[in-house]
Motif scaffolding. Sequence first.
Motif, PDB file in Angstrom:
ATOM      1  N   ALA A 334       0.920  -1.185  -0.066  1.00 50.87           N
ATOM      2  CA  ALA A 334      -0.057   0.149   0.102  1.00 50.87           C
ATOM      3  C   ALA A 334       0.810   1.288   0.099  1.00 50.87           C
ATOM      4  O   ALA A 334       0.747   2.257  -0.822  1.00 50.87           O
ATOM      5  N   GLU A 335       1.910   1.165   0.809  1.00 47.60           N
ATOM      6  CA  GLU A 335       2.833   2.458   0.809  1.00 47.60           C
ATOM      7  C   GLU A 335       3.427   2.607  -0.500  1.00 47.60           C
ATOM      8  O   GLU A 335       3.802   3.935  -0.867  1.00 47.60           O
ATOM      9  N   LYS A 336       3.978   1.515  -1.140  1.00 48.75           N
ATOM     10  CA  LYS A 336       4.623   1.771  -2.294  1.00 48.75           C
ATOM     11  C   LYS A 336       3.608   2.309  -3.479  1.00 48.75           C
ATOM     12  O   LYS A 336       4.105   3.220  -4.130  1.00 48.75           O
ATOM     13  N   VAL A 337       2.307   1.927  -3.320  1.00 46.07           N
ATOM     14  CA  VAL A 337       1.417   2.166  -4.619  1.00 46.07           C
ATOM     15  C   VAL A 337       1.175   3.667  -4.196  1.00 46.07           C
ATOM     16  O   VAL A 337       1.019   4.416  -5.289  1.00 46.07           O
ATOM     17  N   ALA A 338       0.931   3.929  -2.943  1.00 43.61           N
ATOM     18  CA  ALA A 338       0.765   5.540  -2.766  1.00 43.61           C
ATOM     19  C   ALA A 338       1.851   6.482  -3.061  1.00 43.61           C
ATOM     20  O   ALA A 338       1.630   7.594  -3.881  1.00 43.61           O
ATOM     21  N   ALA A 339       3.165   5.998  -2.835  1.00 46.04           N
ATOM     22  CA  ALA A 339       4.043   6.653  -3.250  1.00 46.04           C
ATOM     23  C   ALA A 339       4.382   6.755  -4.923  1.00 46.04           C
ATOM     24  O   ALA A 339       4.590   7.945  -5.360  1.00 46.04           O
ATOM     25  N   ASP A 340       4.041   5.807  -5.305  1.00 47.92           N
ATOM     26  CA  ASP A 340       3.938   5.911  -6.761  1.00 47.92           C
ATOM     27  C   ASP A 340       3.024   6.841  -7.592  1.00 47.92           C
ATOM     28  O   ASP A 340       3.224   7.424  -8.389  1.00 47.92           O
ATOM     29  N   LEU A 341       1.730   7.003  -6.737  1.00 49.38           N
ATOM     30  CA  LEU A 341       0.804   7.802  -7.175  1.00 49.38           C
ATOM     31  C   LEU A 341       0.922   9.356  -6.656  1.00 49.38           C
ATOM     32  O   LEU A 341       0.094   9.990  -7.014  1.00 49.38           O
ATOM     33  N   ILE A 391      -8.579   8.793  -5.945  1.00 50.23           N
ATOM     34  CA  ILE A 391      -7.418   8.578  -5.564  1.00 50.23           C
ATOM     35  C   ILE A 391      -7.440   7.069  -4.996  1.00 50.23           C
ATOM     36  O   ILE A 391      -6.619   6.319  -5.266  1.00 50.23           O
ATOM     37  N   GLY A 392      -8.738   6.717  -4.209  1.00 47.80           N
ATOM     38  CA  GLY A 392      -8.860   5.602  -3.621  1.00 47.80           C
ATOM     39  C   GLY A 392      -8.833   4.277  -4.914  1.00 47.80           C
ATOM     40  O   GLY A 392      -8.252   3.215  -4.864  1.00 47.80           O
ATOM     41  N   VAL A 393      -9.491   4.904  -5.758  1.00 46.48           N
ATOM     42  CA  VAL A 393      -9.713   3.819  -6.873  1.00 46.48           C
ATOM     43  C   VAL A 393      -8.326   3.636  -7.596  1.00 46.48           C
ATOM     44  O   VAL A 393      -8.093   2.162  -8.131  1.00 46.48           O
ATOM     45  N   ASP A 394      -7.546   4.556  -7.916  1.00 46.09           N
ATOM     46  CA  ASP A 394      -6.077   4.451  -8.573  1.00 46.09           C
ATOM     47  C   ASP A 394      -5.410   3.695  -7.603  1.00 46.09           C
ATOM     48  O   ASP A 394      -4.776   2.638  -7.987  1.00 46.09           O
ATOM     49  N   ALA A 395      -5.462   3.810  -6.235  1.00 41.08           N
ATOM     50  CA  ALA A 395      -4.815   3.009  -5.232  1.00 41.08           C
ATOM     51  C   ALA A 395      -5.089   1.593  -5.318  1.00 41.08           C
ATOM     52  O   ALA A 395      -4.341   0.527  -5.186  1.00 41.08           O
ATOM     53  N   LEU A 396      -6.348   1.262  -5.328  1.00 38.64           N
ATOM     54  CA  LEU A 396      -6.704  -0.008  -5.091  1.00 38.64           C
ATOM     55  C   LEU A 396      -6.484  -0.827  -6.448  1.00 38.64           C
ATOM     56  O   LEU A 396      -6.122  -2.088  -6.326  1.00 38.64           O
ATOM     57  N   THR A 397      -6.648  -0.108  -7.596  1.00 40.09           N
ATOM     58  CA  THR A 397      -6.037  -0.824  -8.904  1.00 40.09           C
ATOM     59  C   THR A 397      -4.687  -1.333  -8.695  1.00 40.09           C
ATOM     60  O   THR A 397      -4.270  -2.533  -9.265  1.00 40.09           O
ATOM     61  N   GLU A 398      -4.006  -0.284  -8.457  1.00 45.75           N
ATOM     62  CA  GLU A 398      -2.472  -0.766  -8.544  1.00 45.75           C
ATOM     63  C   GLU A 398      -1.972  -1.822  -7.401  1.00 45.75           C
ATOM     64  O   GLU A 398      -1.222  -2.473  -7.514  1.00 45.75           O
TER      65      GLU A 398
END
Lengths: 412, 412
Positions: A334-341, A391-398
């Motif tokens: 989750a932390e990696k995905v958030a950083a990427d976004l 933002i949540g949809v993007d994070a869930l996707t990744e």
Amino acid sequence: MSTESFLTDFHQVAAIGATPAGGVERQAATPEDKQLRDWFTAFAAERGWPVRVDSIGNLFALVEWRPGADYVLVGSHLDSQPLGGRFDGAYGVIAALHAADRLAARVARGEPPKYNLAVVDWFNEEGSRFAPSIMGSSVFAGLMDEQEMLRVTDSDGITVAEALEAIGYRGTDERPKPAAYAEIHIEQGPVLEREGIALGAVDRSWYTQKLDVEVLGEQSHTGATAMADRRDALVAASKVVVLVHDVTADFEPESIVSSVGYLTLEPNSPIVVPRRVHLVADIRANAPEIVQQARALLLERIAAVAREHDLTIDVRDFDVRPVQHFPEQGLEIAEKVAADLGAGIRRINTMAGHDSVAMNRIVPALMLFIPSVDGVSHCEREFTSDDQMAIGVDALTEATWELLQGELEAQR
Amino acid sequence: MSTESFLTDFHQVAAIGATPAGGVERQAATPEDKQLRDWFTAFAAERGWPVRVDSIGNLFALVEWRPGADYVLVGSHLDSQPLGGRFDGAYGVIAALHAADRLAARVARGEPPKYNLAVVDWFNEEGSRFAPSIMGSSVFAGLMDEQEMLRVTDSDGITVAEALEAIGYRGTDERPKPAAYAEIHIEQGPVLEREGIALGAVDRSWYTQKLDVEVLGEQSHTGATAMADRRDALVAASKVVVLVHDVTADFEPESIVSSVGYLTLEPNSPIVVPRRVHLVADIRANAPEIVQQARALLLERIAAVAREHDLTIDVRDFDVRPVQHFPEQGLEIAEKVAADLGAGIRRINTMAGHDSVAMNRIVPALMLFIPSVDGVSHCEREFTSDDQMAIGVDALTEATWELLQGELEAQR
């Protein structure tokens, strides 16, 4: 699929079972719940995804790339509380469907991932019509007995089995075999909004338990019975309600919540002193010791009320749910995905129960939160902005993409 | 008719709707209420007394000596509270039937009295299934609107009109024109037993009023919403229940009673903080000033609870019943009858409402009490001995005889 198409779908679905004050009412296995399930099924059918319904009414849309492989399950629940909010649950299912659609497009342009994907709508997460809550995912995870749950009745005496049959969603399909689970949900608390952070990675659930309290006094005439001759079950029960609320003041702020949401009295006649009150207290804290201390204080104080009013108060523990830790690997994903976004993220407890907590008992699970305005939920003014949802949809996707590659596995 | 035949009838009737713990359950216009009405009708038919049923379900058995003359009405009510006692109401109707039978035999041997006699079973005195209480006699006396009362519904949405039709007791008969009214009832309080006195002559009713209280908070999640963010309608309502009980301590013992017998909450789900509570408080005292002072103290204290919990509490007065004085002539008749029987008697207030209080608004009324063991009522352990009941039947018979001679008349 674009953010716009997600938002269009979200706001269309929010119109089903909508209430005048901006909430929704679509309790489990009602006609409104059926309308949402039909919408889910149509979304899958348009994309050629097979749909399965299991024997407790859980609904799955399968996105299959590797016949015979296990599934990453992603979802939440479409049912709501009475006069509930439009975000609680439904947001997570619609986000999961859109994440699946984006990932299907991504795979169509490249290599298939290690696992198949299944989007899930868990039956009866709310537990308002049929207790207990988190029913569908708990049966799926083997934590509750399916036959017993099918016999649970609502206040009109209708069973879960009958209600599911009435809406055409009592299935016989095989359950997809899970490899991992992901879910996104509104926080239902104030932390993310207060700190201005877009995402929460849930690290653990709160310790929770309920107390089933029965107060047995004596029925008498409200007009003709002298005050000294009364054993009023409602007066004693009212003191219990206040004790359950006030016990939280003995602990650090925001470390514990405690309340009574359910109470009935008999005979409930304006000119009769009540003989019996039945109520349910719900105690939750970020550590088991706090709940246990609060419970001990309450038992002592409730016994004093029983003595004072010369009546019987029986207290029974039930629905004890220990602290569940979510796996470290999921938090790191989750932390990696958030950083990427480029989105902010923090680790956070969940005070509320969730389907992810049940699923985390059988497969590694990852749970994301997005902010709740004013921290409120289970009410019509529950709110999260379009930008926060996107933002949540993007994070869930990744995050789901990582899970499909096998980045979150039991054996790691 | 003998005391034995009265006691046989009383105990047979007590078996209808009997509960395992020695009480009865026969709420207004239920099948059990119908069984009692059928028994009443058969008692009259065996003696050739015509039966009338009026349009609000009041049931009359007529003992006529002077065609065209007015009637002395004698009776009470056959309906009960849920899990009520077997004496409350039914004792008075069965005593009245037996008094009528004895007086019919007396007249057959001598001169007819000035008035005819009608034994009455008033519809829905208890008000537990259909609010308000004292419905049938209040409609008879013109104190409540008949059409409005016929539209009152029970908790299943069934109207009074439908319920009466369902048991075959919605009549169209003309009401007997009353000249005076007599009733006997258990005291439902501790005074006669404590003082060892066989009979009470009711001199006045207590001042009573109800408060309809609505608490409006905000629905939220019992688990996820921080304590500081809640506006819990049940916590505030519980404080109101305790205030309504405790306000009696500000006054002389046994001068006031106050309690909450009815309370509902919404949504009443174990994991939702309640948004709304509706409750009814019932305040009664032997003087209007006491009720008014208690009401003023409660309004002030309830407003403080609303401020403390940041929610709205609406309080509305209803069902205000002023002190009613029973006529001095009736008290003197009761005292003369008791002296002739060698029974002790004292003047006494009634804290409870009765059909006699409604009837006393339109004709002179006389009300007798017999003792209640432990002073309790509206419960299964309500009790009065056979000997105590027998003295009451004798006293009611002789008092009614005086009324039939015109000893209690409006113009005196």
